[in-house]
Design a protein around this motif. Sequence first.
Motif, PDB file in Angstrom:
ATOM      1  N   ASN A 250       0.821  -1.212   0.000  1.00 37.50           N
ATOM      2  CA  ASN A 250       0.000   0.000   0.000  1.00 37.50           C
ATOM      3  C   ASN A 250       0.858   1.267   0.000  1.00 37.50           C
ATOM      4  O   ASN A 250       2.059   1.229   0.319  1.00 37.50           O
ATOM      5  CB  ASN A 250      -0.997  -0.022   1.165  1.00 37.50           C
ATOM      6  N   PRO A 251       0.276   2.414  -0.346  1.00 38.33           N
ATOM      7  CA  PRO A 251       1.032   3.665  -0.446  1.00 38.33           C
ATOM      8  C   PRO A 251       1.758   4.048   0.840  1.00 38.33           C
ATOM      9  O   PRO A 251       2.851   4.617   0.790  1.00 38.33           O
ATOM     10  CB  PRO A 251      -0.046   4.696  -0.808  1.00 38.33           C
ATOM     11  N   ILE A 256       6.733   4.945   3.874  1.00 33.56           N
ATOM     12  CA  ILE A 256       7.540   4.640   5.066  1.00 33.56           C
ATOM     13  C   ILE A 256       8.934   4.171   4.671  1.00 33.56           C
ATOM     14  O   ILE A 256       9.942   4.605   5.240  1.00 33.56           O
ATOM     15  CB  ILE A 256       6.836   3.561   5.927  1.00 33.56           C
ATOM     16  N   LEU A 257       8.998   3.262   3.682  1.00 34.18           N
ATOM     17  CA  LEU A 257      10.277   2.685   3.263  1.00 34.18           C
ATOM     18  C   LEU A 257      10.985   3.524   2.203  1.00 34.18           C
ATOM     19  O   LEU A 257      12.085   3.178   1.777  1.00 34.18           O
ATOM     20  CB  LEU A 257      10.045   1.266   2.735  1.00 34.18           C
ATOM     21  N   GLN A 258      10.320   4.602   1.760  1.00 34.93           N
ATOM     22  CA  GLN A 258      10.877   5.522   0.760  1.00 34.93           C
ATOM     23  C   GLN A 258      11.293   4.771  -0.504  1.00 34.93           C
ATOM     24  O   GLN A 258      12.439   4.870  -0.978  1.00 34.93           O
ATOM     25  CB  GLN A 258      12.054   6.314   1.348  1.00 34.93           C
ATOM     26  N   LEU A 259      10.327   4.018  -1.048  1.00 34.99           N
ATOM     27  CA  LEU A 259      10.565   3.260  -2.276  1.00 34.99           C
ATOM     28  C   LEU A 259       9.711   3.800  -3.425  1.00 34.99           C
ATOM     29  O   LEU A 259       9.297   3.066  -4.314  1.00 34.99           O
ATOM     30  CB  LEU A 259      10.246   1.778  -2.042  1.00 34.99           C
ATOM     31  N   THR A 260       9.462   5.100  -3.397  1.00 35.54           N
ATOM     32  CA  THR A 260       8.595   5.718  -4.399  1.00 35.54           C
ATOM     33  C   THR A 260       9.193   5.686  -5.796  1.00 35.54           C
ATOM     34  O   THR A 260       8.478   5.826  -6.788  1.00 35.54           O
ATOM     35  CB  THR A 260       8.305   7.184  -4.016  1.00 35.54           C
ATOM     36  N   GLU A 264       7.774  -1.544  -9.301  1.00 38.64           N
ATOM     37  CA  GLU A 264       7.383  -2.834  -8.735  1.00 38.64           C
ATOM     38  C   GLU A 264       8.468  -3.320  -7.779  1.00 38.64           C
ATOM     39  O   GLU A 264       9.333  -4.105  -8.156  1.00 38.64           O
ATOM     40  CB  GLU A 264       7.141  -3.863  -9.843  1.00 38.64           C
ATOM     41  N   PRO A 265       8.455  -2.838  -6.529  1.00 42.47           N
ATOM     42  CA  PRO A 265       9.479  -3.256  -5.572  1.00 42.47           C
ATOM     43  C   PRO A 265       9.390  -4.746  -5.265  1.00 42.47           C
ATOM     44  O   PRO A 265       8.318  -5.352  -5.340  1.00 42.47           O
ATOM     45  CB  PRO A 265       9.154  -2.417  -4.327  1.00 42.47           C
ATOM     46  N   THR A 266      10.517  -5.343  -4.924  1.00 44.54           N
ATOM     47  CA  THR A 266      10.589  -6.760  -4.579  1.00 44.54           C
ATOM     48  C   THR A 266      10.921  -6.903  -3.096  1.00 44.54           C
ATOM     49  O   THR A 266      11.219  -5.920  -2.408  1.00 44.54           O
ATOM     50  CB  THR A 266      11.677  -7.460  -5.410  1.00 44.54           C
ATOM     51  N   ILE A 267      10.884  -8.145  -2.618  1.00 42.65           N
ATOM     52  CA  ILE A 267      11.224  -8.391  -1.215  1.00 42.65           C
ATOM     53  C   ILE A 267      12.668  -7.989  -0.940  1.00 42.65           C
ATOM     54  O   ILE A 267      13.003  -7.529   0.162  1.00 42.65           O
ATOM     55  CB  ILE A 267      10.979  -9.882  -0.850  1.00 42.65           C
ATOM     56  N   LYS A 268      13.535  -8.095  -1.959  1.00 44.04           N
ATOM     57  CA  LYS A 268      14.919  -7.669  -1.792  1.00 44.04           C
ATOM     58  C   LYS A 268      15.007  -6.166  -1.567  1.00 44.04           C
ATOM     59  O   LYS A 268      15.791  -5.685  -0.740  1.00 44.04           O
ATOM     60  CB  LYS A 268      15.741  -8.064  -3.025  1.00 44.04           C
ATOM     61  N   ASP A 269      14.184  -5.393  -2.289  1.00 45.44           N
ATOM     62  CA  ASP A 269      14.174  -3.939  -2.096  1.00 45.44           C
ATOM     63  C   ASP A 269      13.732  -3.588  -0.679  1.00 45.44           C
ATOM     64  O   ASP A 269      14.279  -2.659  -0.054  1.00 45.44           O
ATOM     65  CB  ASP A 269      13.227  -3.282  -3.104  1.00 45.44           C
TER      66      ASP A 269
END
Length: 580
Positions: A250-251, A256-260, A264-269
Amino acid sequence: MLVAAFFTTICLLTALLLYLSYTLFYEHHAKNSHIKDLYEDISNRDQSQQNRELQLKQKAYHAEVLKELSERIGYSLDVSKIIEVITESLKEILEYSTASYMIKENNHIIFHSYVAKSVNHNFIKDTQLKMLSALSIMLNTDISTAYIEEAISGTILDNAADNQVGSYFNLPLVIEDKILGIITIASPSLNIYNLERAKILYIITQEAARHYEKLKLILEEERRKLNAMVASMEDGVIMLDRSLRIIVFNPSAVKILQLTNLAEPTIKDITNSLQGIVDLRTKLDEAIRNEHVTEQEDIIIHNRAYHLLITPVKDSRNELTGTAILLRDVTAEKELIQMRDEFTAKVVHELRAPLTTIRGTTDMIVNESKLTEEVKKKLLLTMKEDSEHMLKLVGEILDVAKIEAGKFQIEPTLGKIQDTVDKVVGKFSAQATQKGISMTAQYDPATPEIKFDVIRIEQVLNNLISNAIKYTDKGTITIFVHPEADKGVIIEIIDTGAGLNEEEVKGLFSKFKQFGKGKTGKVKGTGLGLVIAKGIIESHLGKIEASSKGPGRGSTFKFWLPLRGPQDMKGGNNGKNITS
């Protein structure tokens, strides 16, 4: 050429399967004796009656097969698992030595062979090569050199056995018009597979494919609903499948993780973003292995405190389907706990200081026999002042408790608010003059009489005007009293003192916050005055607010009181904006 010819033959046979009757299928593969007895009974009847009843029994048996298939596949979208269910179930209805499946997944091949009757390793290898060749033709891609992830289950291989592939047939697994893999049935015996036997596998495979497609649509719809729901949550929510692939992100979690910057982030990201903060992979493994919620409190991510919860997610059959990760922002809670502790320490200090003075004064009066009456009188006055201070403090704490419990009561009477303002201004005029502050009160002649609790509104004015004097070293304090369009009365206290920043204004009416310092540089008191003032005004169904242009630029406190008391009004005005 032989492989191509074989494949062409298979395609023709598959097409023919659609036109075959159900009779042979059910005669050879009835699942229990009850169904078999039905078929024997049918054979003794006349042909027309037999055909009608046979159609009914075929439909019933067909439904039974589909029900079993649905129950065994359940809610899994794992293609390999679905194929495993199919191949394992074939031993009930087909004679074979091996039932194998092959799936192309990304850049490698998954090959699994279930061995029903012992064969040698060459038998498995030969079957695998035949499947590779057939799947290459189906996919129109050469996969003969791809890495093969191989698994063999069932009976132990016997390399001493002298057998080779005598009969086999391939059947493609097609889902959503896409070939995902191939199923192959093989046996050392010659010529044991015919169209009827192939049809059995074809029907089951097609039903499994339809089941998969239908379930996928349902789950996609549920996923859309879930995404819409979690998208509005302030907590960070991440959901993973069994392979740790992200299915919900979710957004709030992205922020929170600053992955904007990642589409398509992965579990590694995610694990990289938490590196040095928490070992997420270890926490995930722990939650999955122990099958219970794993949590870690007070992890700091980008200067904010979070509570991490990792929960294994299971289906109705208690099988693991994935993992849910929740990041709950507890920064405000931590700040509240800290402020509460500071407030408690402040109250204790405010009570301890006068108690210490009273005890010391009492000891002096009791033990010092040479004290004059004048000295004793001064000591007693000091004790009186300290006891009054404590009573005021206890009274403030009790008032706050009543306000928070909704039990705070007022006694409004009809009167002129100007008289109460005059009284309080007169009380503080000497103190203001001593500090070089010019304090004036201005009244609009059109200000009407209103219903209010004189004692409690005086308490509010005492707090607001004393604060204005406390935090104004020099300058002016002006009190304006004016009506508001036949709705009520507005009282404004405007000073040219220390002023407040935006954050301080927001926290002014919290019992755990106190801003500003007097000349000594220290804050005195508990800071409960504004909390009580807010409670008193809202008990009148009024509203109070504060504003400031910034530090050093003064402050304005404004409260509104309605014309009538709360007993005379059906509705409240707590949400009303104050206008001047």
